[in-house]
Design a protein around this motif. Structure first.
Motif, PDB file in Angstrom:
ATOM      1  N   ARG A   1     -33.731  27.133  81.131  1.00 26.40           N
ATOM      2  CA  ARG A   1     -32.866  27.384  79.994  1.00 26.40           C
ATOM      3  C   ARG A   1     -33.684  27.357  78.708  1.00 26.40           C
ATOM      4  O   ARG A   1     -34.487  26.453  78.495  1.00 26.40           O
ATOM      5  N   VAL A   2     -33.487  28.365  77.870  1.00 25.83           N
ATOM      6  CA  VAL A   2     -34.216  28.415  76.603  1.00 25.83           C
ATOM      7  C   VAL A   2     -33.215  28.619  75.469  1.00 25.83           C
ATOM      8  O   VAL A   2     -32.156  29.227  75.660  1.00 25.83           O
ATOM      9  N   PRO A   3     -33.517  28.111  74.267  1.00 27.29           N
ATOM     10  CA  PRO A   3     -32.614  28.322  73.137  1.00 27.29           C
ATOM     11  C   PRO A   3     -32.626  29.768  72.684  1.00 27.29           C
ATOM     12  O   PRO A   3     -33.618  30.483  72.857  1.00 27.29           O
ATOM     13  N   THR A   4     -31.522  30.216  72.125  1.00 29.45           N
ATOM     14  CA  THR A   4     -31.444  31.560  71.580  1.00 29.45           C
ATOM     15  C   THR A   4     -30.927  31.500  70.152  1.00 29.45           C
ATOM     16  O   THR A   4     -30.180  30.589  69.794  1.00 29.45           O
ATOM     17  N   PHE A   5     -31.330  32.466  69.335  1.00 24.07           N
ATOM     18  CA  PHE A   5     -31.200  32.337  67.894  1.00 24.07           C
ATOM     19  C   PHE A   5     -30.641  33.587  67.226  1.00 24.07           C
ATOM     20  O   PHE A   5     -30.655  34.678  67.789  1.00 24.07           O
ATOM     21  N   ASN A   6     -30.194  33.409  65.974  1.00 21.94           N
ATOM     22  CA  ASN A   6     -30.083  34.459  64.976  1.00 21.94           C
ATOM     23  C   ASN A   6     -31.116  34.163  63.905  1.00 21.94           C
ATOM     24  O   ASN A   6     -31.331  32.993  63.548  1.00 21.94           O
ATOM     25  N   THR A   7     -31.769  35.191  63.380  1.00 23.88           N
ATOM     26  CA  THR A   7     -32.616  35.007  62.202  1.00 23.88           C
ATOM     27  C   THR A   7     -31.779  35.308  60.966  1.00 23.88           C
ATOM     28  O   THR A   7     -31.213  36.401  60.850  1.00 23.88           O
ATOM     29  N   ILE A   8     -31.714  34.330  60.074  1.00 24.32           N
ATOM     30  CA  ILE A   8     -30.896  34.445  58.874  1.00 24.32           C
ATOM     31  C   ILE A   8     -31.786  34.299  57.642  1.00 24.32           C
ATOM     32  O   ILE A   8     -32.437  33.272  57.456  1.00 24.32           O
ATOM     33  N   ALA A   9     -31.827  35.344  56.822  1.00 22.88           N
ATOM     34  CA  ALA A   9     -32.577  35.327  55.568  1.00 22.88           C
ATOM     35  C   ALA A   9     -31.594  35.353  54.409  1.00 22.88           C
ATOM     36  O   ALA A   9     -30.536  35.998  54.488  1.00 22.88           O
ATOM     37  N   THR A  10     -31.927  34.656  53.316  1.00 22.95           N
ATOM     38  CA  THR A  10     -30.971  34.479  52.220  1.00 22.95           C
ATOM     39  C   THR A  10     -31.634  34.681  50.861  1.00 22.95           C
ATOM     40  O   THR A  10     -32.679  34.096  50.582  1.00 22.95           O
ATOM     41  N   ILE A  11     -31.001  35.503  50.027  1.00 23.95           N
ATOM     42  CA  ILE A  11     -31.340  35.615  48.608  1.00 23.95           C
ATOM     43  C   ILE A  11     -30.140  35.037  47.855  1.00 23.95           C
ATOM     44  O   ILE A  11     -29.078  35.666  47.807  1.00 23.95           O
ATOM     45  N   PRO A  12     -30.258  33.830  47.280  1.00 21.79           N
ATOM     46  CA  PRO A  12     -29.089  33.144  46.707  1.00 21.79           C
ATOM     47  C   PRO A  12     -28.489  33.884  45.521  1.00 21.79           C
ATOM     48  O   PRO A  12     -29.205  34.465  44.690  1.00 21.79           O
ATOM     49  N   GLY A  13     -27.172  33.870  45.437  1.00 20.03           N
ATOM     50  CA  GLY A  13     -26.474  34.440  44.295  1.00 20.03           C
ATOM     51  C   GLY A  13     -26.518  33.502  43.108  1.00 20.03           C
ATOM     52  O   GLY A  13     -26.437  32.279  43.275  1.00 20.03           O
ATOM     53  N   LYS A  14     -26.621  34.063  41.915  1.00 26.10           N
ATOM     54  CA  LYS A  14     -26.744  33.241  40.710  1.00 26.10           C
ATOM     55  C   LYS A  14     -25.407  32.926  40.059  1.00 26.10           C
ATOM     56  O   LYS A  14     -25.237  31.860  39.481  1.00 26.10           O
ATOM     57  N   GLU A  15     -24.454  33.846  40.146  1.00 27.97           N
ATOM     58  CA  GLU A  15     -23.156  33.627  39.493  1.00 27.97           C
ATOM     59  C   GLU A  15     -22.076  33.244  40.498  1.00 27.97           C
ATOM     60  O   GLU A  15     -21.241  32.382  40.214  1.00 27.97           O
ATOM     61  N   LEU A  16     -22.072  33.902  41.637  1.00 31.30           N
ATOM     62  CA  LEU A  16     -21.043  33.667  42.666  1.00 31.30           C
ATOM     63  C   LEU A  16     -21.732  33.365  44.000  1.00 31.30           C
ATOM     64  O   LEU A  16     -21.680  34.165  44.934  1.00 31.30           O
ATOM     65  N   PRO A  17     -22.387  32.211  44.096  1.00 30.36           N
ATOM     66  CA  PRO A  17     -23.174  31.928  45.306  1.00 30.36           C
ATOM     67  C   PRO A  17     -22.349  31.778  46.574  1.00 30.36           C
ATOM     68  O   PRO A  17     -22.900  31.873  47.676  1.00 30.36           O
ATOM     69  N   ASP A  18     -21.046  31.557  46.429  1.00 29.83           N
ATOM     70  CA  ASP A  18     -20.188  31.383  47.609  1.00 29.83           C
ATOM     71  C   ASP A  18     -19.490  32.677  48.015  1.00 29.83           C
ATOM     72  O   ASP A  18     -18.569  32.665  48.831  1.00 29.83           O
ATOM     73  N   GLU A  19     -19.927  33.777  47.438  1.00 27.99           N
ATOM     74  CA  GLU A  19     -19.490  35.093  47.890  1.00 27.99           C
ATOM     75  C   GLU A  19     -20.714  35.821  48.427  1.00 27.99           C
ATOM     76  O   GLU A  19     -21.823  35.648  47.922  1.00 27.99           O
ATOM     77  N   TYR A  20     -20.535  36.647  49.459  1.00 33.29           N
ATOM     78  CA  TYR A  20     -21.683  37.113  50.244  1.00 33.29           C
ATOM     79  C   TYR A  20     -21.631  38.603  50.531  1.00 33.29           C
ATOM     80  O   TYR A  20     -20.560  39.185  50.754  1.00 33.29           O
ATOM     81  N   ILE A  21     -22.815  39.195  50.551  1.00 26.76           N
ATOM     82  CA  ILE A  21     -23.022  40.512  51.151  1.00 26.76           C
ATOM     83  C   ILE A  21     -23.981  40.298  52.314  1.00 26.76           C
ATOM     84  O   ILE A  21     -25.030  39.662  52.152  1.00 26.76           O
ATOM     85  N   VAL A  22     -23.635  40.795  53.480  1.00 27.57           N
ATOM     86  CA  VAL A  22     -24.455  40.603  54.679  1.00 27.57           C
ATOM     87  C   VAL A  22     -25.042  41.940  55.121  1.00 27.57           C
ATOM     88  O   VAL A  22     -24.320  42.931  55.265  1.00 27.57           O
ATOM     89  N   LEU A  23     -26.359  41.953  55.311  1.00 25.54           N
ATOM     90  CA  LEU A  23     -27.074  43.097  55.890  1.00 25.54           C
ATOM     91  C   LEU A  23     -27.265  42.786  57.367  1.00 25.54           C
ATOM     92  O   LEU A  23     -27.946  41.825  57.718  1.00 25.54           O
ATOM     93  N   SER A  24     -26.685  43.590  58.223  1.00 26.07           N
ATOM     94  CA  SER A  24     -26.488  43.224  59.625  1.00 26.07           C
ATOM     95  C   SER A  24     -27.179  44.197  60.581  1.00 26.07           C
ATOM     96  O   SER A  24     -27.060  45.416  60.441  1.00 26.07           O
ATOM     97  N   ALA A  25     -27.891  43.633  61.564  1.00 34.21           N
ATOM     98  CA  ALA A  25     -28.478  44.438  62.648  1.00 34.21           C
ATOM     99  C   ALA A  25     -28.761  43.514  63.821  1.00 34.21           C
ATOM    100  O   ALA A  25     -29.163  42.366  63.622  1.00 34.21           O
ATOM    101  N   HIS A  26     -28.573  44.015  65.023  1.00 32.36           N
ATOM    102  CA  HIS A  26     -28.930  43.154  66.152  1.00 32.36           C
ATOM    103  C   HIS A  26     -30.424  43.271  66.411  1.00 32.36           C
ATOM    104  O   HIS A  26     -31.028  44.338  66.323  1.00 32.36           O
ATOM    105  N   PHE A  27     -31.008  42.124  66.759  1.00 29.56           N
ATOM    106  CA  PHE A  27     -32.456  41.993  66.876  1.00 29.56           C
ATOM    107  C   PHE A  27     -32.927  42.196  68.309  1.00 29.56           C
ATOM    108  O   PHE A  27     -34.057  42.602  68.560  1.00 29.56           O
ATOM    109  N   ASP A  28     -32.080  41.871  69.257  1.00 29.21           N
ATOM    110  CA  ASP A  28     -32.467  41.942  70.665  1.00 29.21           C
ATOM    111  C   ASP A  28     -32.432  43.381  71.160  1.00 29.21           C
ATOM    112  O   ASP A  28     -31.887  44.273  70.503  1.00 29.21           O
ATOM    113  N   SER A  29     -33.022  43.602  72.330  1.00 35.96           N
ATOM    114  CA  SER A  29     -33.012  44.937  72.936  1.00 35.96           C
ATOM    115  C   SER A  29     -33.066  44.770  74.452  1.00 35.96           C
ATOM    116  O   SER A  29     -33.340  43.689  74.963  1.00 35.96           O
TER     117      SER A  29
END
Length: 515
Positions: free
Chosen positions: A273-301
């Protein structure tokens, strides 16, 4: 009062003009960065050539996650690997497939994902084909004689030429005759499988239990040289996929009494058994940090090729968009997240885990942009069933250069995605997530889950446009003074059932996969 009103209107006009000028300036900078300083070729080389295929549970998948974190860090973007479950660990080794009688020739093929390996010296054995049987009893009798033999389980294709090639060169009579004979052969083959008492999911286990040395298949993708490569479903014996031409040759030898003998050396390692992950990168928002735009793609193949168009191109699109944004728009109004999801191929598991584990992102989602269907330029965007999607997507697309938008058709409000790719995990939660759907470039036959999904199939001009499109949409979504509406359209009646369609329901991920 009139003077005050005119002054107010003038202020609005001036503000709007300044805002438009700012948008134009930022978009121009993004264009320059995308076209004059593109990192796409180097990203593709590192990911596809050096890291290689990214089958969930393999060391190569973990290597890819670590590479992405390091790459984001080099750009000044904070990133981490978020563990969401475990998977069956497995690593592919070398695979040699050789016909040694009645003549000697090395064949084209590979072991399937998660296939058991052969003993160190390989397996040398004769080949048999599935018999034509009247019922399950007759098949059970045949099973008693297959111990120690390679068994062919795929229908031999009557032609290795795709239909478009026949249509171009064959006479109409010949083409129609081939199609009719192929259809009859296919129906007879399927009926014979039913007669055995098994199906495509259970047949391999029956052959394994009967003592077969290994299983040979050829899952042709109806394109020159392309086969679909998925996973083995055996515990102790190898499953080998052969090219259409080599499989057909072996099959013909077996049924004509030529007694073909095959030697296969296939190395693989079970890693527990091995752990499996998502890679999450973040550029913090300056005015509304609790609202988000997500750039999405699956990494596995899958790992028949190197996962170049499924979904290496989607991955590098989102990474390149993030790089451009960090350079041109380093202090976004809202927080920008890049999500590179694990185990999409086994059921959107990484993104489904994310929407369960990171509810604050789902709650605060301004928009998600997902790309996952090949190397082509984006040509279609749907509103995914959100009633007012036209209002905000229309505003954002207006900032995109005509050279890109002239190729894009939009559908509003559209229908909610129910699977297919990771945006559907968010749509099911009622969050505004959108698929950037691309031009085919013969994706379904030639590269989708095939042995031909490799770097040479990438069309970098199209991917560059997609990265720029994503960066501009993200910028506009971030700067938009309004939150996106989540109001859902009334869905149409399903003509097949006569019932009104319902919004898709969230599904939990498989957090303990590959059992």
């Amino acid at each position: 009062m009139k003077k005050l009103m005119l002054s107010f209107i003038g202020t609005i006009i001036l503000f709007t003009a300044v805002q438009a000028q700012t948008v134009q300036s930022v978009v121009s900078e993004m264009e320059k960065e995308a076209y004059e300083n593109s990192h796409l070729e180097s990203l593709a080389h590192e990911l596809m050539d050096v890291v290689g295929p990214r089958l969930v549970g393999t060391p190569q998948m973990k290597k890819a996650h670590d590479w992405a974190v390091d790459t984001f860090s080099e750009w000044g973007i904070k990133a981490k690997n978020e563990e969401w479950g475990t998977w069956r660990g497995w690593e592919r080794g070398i695979c040699h497939i050789d016909l040694i009688s009645p003549r000697v020739v090395s064949l084209h093929g590979r072991q399937l994902a998660w296939s058991p390996g052969t003993p160190p010296g390989g397996i040398t054995a004769n080949i048999v084909t599935l018999p034509t049987v009247a019922d399950a009893d007759a098949f059970a009798e045949w099973l008693t004689g297959i111990k120690g033999k390679w068994v062919c389980i795929s229908m031999p294709q009557p032609t290795g030429r795709p239909d478009y090639n026949w249509e171009e060169f064959a006479t109409e009579t010949s083409f129609e005759k081939m199609k009719k004979e192929r259809e009859e052969q296919t129906q007879a083959w399927r009926q014979n499988i039913r007669n055995t008492g098994y199906n495509s999911r259970t047949l391999n286990q029956a052959l394994e239990e009967a003592g077969a040395a290994g299983i040979l298949q050829s899952r042709w993708s109806r394109a020159f040289g392309a086969n679909k490569i998925f996973g083995a479903n055996t515990k102790n014996i190898p499953v080998i996929d052969l090219s259409l031409e080599d499989y057909g040759m072996l099959y013909r030898m077996a049924v004509n009494g030529d007694k073909p003998k095959l030697r296969v050396v296939a190395e693989s390692k079970e890693l527990g058994r091995v752990p499996t992950f998502n890679t999450i990168a973040t550029i913090p928002g300056k005015e509304l940090p609790d609202e988000y735009i997500v750039l999405s793609a699956h990494f596995d193949s899958w790992d028949g090729g190197t996962g170049a168009t499924d979904n290496g191109t989607g991955t590098i699109t989102m990474m390149e968009a993030a790089r451009i944004l960090k350079k041109v728009y380093p202090n976004p109004k809202r927080t920008i997240i890049v999500g590179l999801w694990g185990s999409e191929e086994q059921g959107l598991n990484g993104s489904r885990a994310f929407v369960e584990d990171r509810e604050e992102v789902v709650k605060g989602l301004q928009a998600l942009f997902n790309q996952d269907n090949g190397t082509g330029r984006v040509v279609q965007i749907s509103g995914q069933g959100f009633l007012h999607a036209y209002d905000y997507l229309g505003r954002w697309l207006a900032a995109v250069p005509d050279t890109i938008t002239k190729h894009i058709e939009t559908t509003f409000p559209g229908s909610p995605g129910r699977g297919g790719s990771d945006y559907a995990s968010f749509v099911a939660k009622g969050a505004p997530a959108f698929s950037l759907s691309s031009l085919s470039w013969s994706y379904w036959n030639y590269t989708w889950h095939t042995n031909l999904d490799t770097y040479d199939k990438i069309v970098f001009d199209d991917v560059r446009n997609n990265a720029l499109l994503t960066a501009i949409l993200t910028y506009m979504a971030s700067e938009d003074p309004e939150r996106t509406s989540r109001e859902r359209a009334v869905l149409p009646v399903n003509p097949r059932t006569g019932q009104q369609r319902e919004w898709p329901s969230p599904r939990s991920p498989n957090r303990n996969g590959g059992q």
